[in-house]
Design a protein around this motif. Structure first.
Motif, PDB file in Angstrom:
ATOM      1  N   ASN A  81     -11.187  55.059 -53.092  1.00 19.86           N
ATOM      2  CA  ASN A  81     -10.810  56.380 -53.059  1.00 19.86           C
ATOM      3  C   ASN A  81      -9.733  56.100 -51.412  1.00 19.86           C
ATOM      4  N   GLU A  82      -8.499  57.010 -50.743  1.00 22.62           N
ATOM      5  CA  GLU A  82      -8.053  57.304 -49.880  1.00 22.62           C
ATOM      6  C   GLU A  82      -7.504  55.618 -48.874  1.00 22.62           C
ATOM      7  N   TYR A 120     -12.620  52.900 -40.848  1.00 25.68           N
ATOM      8  CA  TYR A 120     -12.968  53.633 -41.705  1.00 25.68           C
ATOM      9  C   TYR A 120     -14.767  53.744 -42.151  1.00 25.68           C
ATOM     10  N   TRP A 160     -17.950  54.935 -45.472  1.00 29.47           N
ATOM     11  CA  TRP A 160     -18.642  56.002 -46.441  1.00 29.47           C
ATOM     12  C   TRP A 160     -19.622  54.817 -46.348  1.00 29.47           C
ATOM     13  N   VAL A 190     -16.542  60.222 -49.749  1.00 30.61           N
ATOM     14  CA  VAL A 190     -15.196  59.595 -49.619  1.00 30.61           C
ATOM     15  C   VAL A 190     -14.997  58.340 -48.106  1.00 30.61           C
ATOM     16  N   GLN A 211     -14.280  57.907 -44.752  1.00 28.44           N
ATOM     17  CA  GLN A 211     -13.566  58.709 -43.522  1.00 28.44           C
ATOM     18  C   GLN A 211     -13.294  57.855 -42.507  1.00 28.44           C
TER      19      GLN A 211
END
Length: 407
Positions: free
Chosen positions: A210-211, A237, A239, A251, A253
Motif C-alpha cells: 500500500n501507499e 519509506y 514499514w 503501512v 511511512q
C-alpha cells in the motif's frame, strides 16, 4: 587512518594499466555451515583470502548462506542448504561456491538471500525463488519449500527488476512504462508486507504494498522483519518491525529527512542510511554497540520520522543518529548484518562495528565494538593506480565478504 594500499607488503604483485579485471576476495565471521567459502566449518576472526577465478558483480548474504552474481549473469551459491536455499537440487551444505545449474542459460541480473530462502531475477523480468517456503516467502501460492529455483507464476506477466529477501518475507519491484509497483509475500505478522492496516495479513503469493503505487521507487530492501523502499528522488519509506522499541508500522511511512538518501542497509534492529553527500546516519541499533556505548554517546538527531502511533505508550517515531566517529569522513558503501555494520570509506578503508561474537567484525577477536574499527586486509596484488581498486563489502547475519576488483 592508514591507507589500505600500504598493507600488502613489498612483495605484492602490481596490476598494470589495461590488464583484464581481476578480483581478490576475503571472508570472516561465522563459518560453521560453510558460509565463508573457506572449505572448512569453523568461525574465522580475521579476513581469510579466497580463490577468485570468477569475476562477480554482487554477493547477497543471508542467514548462513550466500549467493553471488557473476559479471556475465551466472549465479553461484554456498553455505547452509538445509532448506534448499542454494538451488542445487538438494538440501546439503556447500563449503565452496558452486554454480546453480538450474539457472543455466538464463541471464540473471539481481539476486537476494534471506534467512533460509533465495531469489533470482532474470534480465527478461522473470522471478525465481527457492528454499524455505513454510511462511509463503517463495511466492508460489503455497507453503512448499523448493531445492531448486522455481519461476513465480503470479508475476509472469510483469517485468520484475529487483527482489529483496528478509527473514520470512520477500519484496519484489515491478517496473513498466507507467508503473513502479512493490509487491510482497511471506510472513506479515510485524507489518513487513505493508499490505494490511492491522499487520496481521500474511500471503503466499505477491500482494501490492500500500501507499507506494504513485511513487517512482528505485530500490527495495528487506532484512529481519523490516522492509524499505527508496524513491528516485532520495525519499525513504519504511514499514514492518519498529526500530529500538518503536511500534511496528503496517503501512509504508515516508521518513521526513532534511537530506536525500542514496543508499540503505537494513539489519535486524538497525538501519544504515547514507546521504547524497556521503554522510552516515543510523536508525535504531542500541544493542551490541551497533550505535554507541555508554562511554561515548554519538551526536543524535531526533525527528518525527513515522506517523503511526502506539496504544501501549511506546515511542511512535525512531531516533535518527549521526555516526559521530565518522564525522568529517566520506563513506562510499554501507552494509549491515544482523547486529553489526560495515562501511567502505572514500579512500578504500573497510571499517566495522557492532556485535562481534563470531568474529564478524574481522578484527581478530570476538569483542563487540561501539565505534567503527579498521579491518586489516592483506592485499596479494597492488593496483598501479589507487583509483583502479574498487572494494565492496557484504554482510550476512554473522559474517562478511569483501571483494576488491582491479581493472
Amino acid at each position: 587512518m592508514s591507507n589500505p594500499e600500504a598493507d600488502g607488503g613489498d612483495e605484492a604483485a602490481v596490476v598494470a594499466e589495461g590488464a583484464p579485471p581481476t578480483q581478490e576476495w576475503w571472508s570472516w565471521g561465522a563459518g560453521t555451515e560453510g558460509q565463508l567459502a573457506t572449505g572448512d566449518l569453523v568461525d574465522h576472526h580475521s579476513p581469510q583470502p579466497l580463490p577468485s577465478k570468477t569475476i562477480i558483480s554482487h554477493i547477497a548474504c543471508g542467514g548462513a548462506h550466500a549467493v553471488a552474481l557473476t559479471d556475465d549473469g551466472k549465479v553461484m551459491s554456498w553455505g547452509r542448504g538445509g532448506c534448499g536455499q542454494l538451488g542445487h537440487g538438494d538440501r546439503k551444505n556447500c563449503l565452496k561456491p558452486k554454480f546453480v545449474e538450474a539457472l543455466e542459460g538464463i541471464t540473471v541480473c539481481d539476486v537476494s538471500a534471506g534467512w533460509n530462502h533465495s531469489g533470482f531475477v532474470s534480465d527478461t523480468g522473470c522471478l525465481f525463488t527457492c528454499g524455505d517456503g513454510s511462511f509463503g516467502q517463495l511466492g508460489h501460492g503455497d507453503y512448499q519449500s523448493h531445492c531448486y529455483p522455481v519461476q513465480v507464476q503470479h508475476v509472469v506477466s510483469k517485468h520484475v527488476t529487483q527482489i529483496a529477501c528478509g527473514m520470512r518475507h520477500s519484496l519484489v519491484l515491478v517496473k513498466g512504462p507507467s508503473e513502479h509497483i512493490v509487491s510482497a509475500f511471506g510472513s506479515g505478522r510485524r507489518g513487513q508486507l505493508g499490505a494490511s492496516l492491522d499487520g496481521s495479513r500474511s500471503s503466499c503469493h505477491p500482494v501490492i504494498v500500500n501507499e507506494l503505487e504513485n511513487h517512482s521507487i528505485a530500490h527495495i530492501y528487506a532484512n529481519g522483519d523490516h522492509s524499505a523502499a527508496l524513491s528516485a528522488d532520495g525519499s525513504l519509506y519504511t514499514w514492518g518491525r519498529g526500530y529500538s522499541g518503536v511500534s511496528d508500522t503496517c503501512v509504508p511511512q515516508m521518513l521526513d529527512f532534511p537530506f536525500k538518501i542514496s543508499e540503505v542497509a537494513l539489519g535486524w534492529d538497525h538501519a544504515l542510511l547514507l546521504t547524497d553527500t556521503r554522510e552516515l546516519f543510523m536508525l535504531g541499533g542500541i544493542r551490541h554497540g551497533m550505535l554507541s556505548g555508554p562511554q561515548q554517546k554519538p551526536m543524535g538527531l531526533q525527528m518525527p520520522l513515522a506517523k503511526c502511533t502506539s496504544s501501549d505508550g511506546s515511542p511512535s517515531a525512531p531516533v535518527l543518529h549521526k555516526i559521530s566517529f565518522l564525522c568529517g569522513m566520506k563513506v562510499r558503501l554501507v552494509s549491515a548484518g544482523a547486529e553489526h555494520s560495515a562501511v567502505v570509506m572514500e579512500d578504500g578503508t573497510v571499517m566495522t562495528w557492532g556485535w562481534g561474537e563470531h568474529g564478524q567484525l574481522g578484527l581478530g577477536d570476538t569483542h563487540d565494538q561501539t565505534n567503527p574499527q579498521v579491518v586489516n586486509l592483506r592485499y596479494r596484488r597492488r593496483s598501479s593506480a589507487h583509483a583502479h581498486a574498487n572494494l565492496k563489502v557484504y554482510c550476512g547475519s554473522g559474517f562478511c565478504f569483501v571483494v576488491r576488483t582491479l581493472c
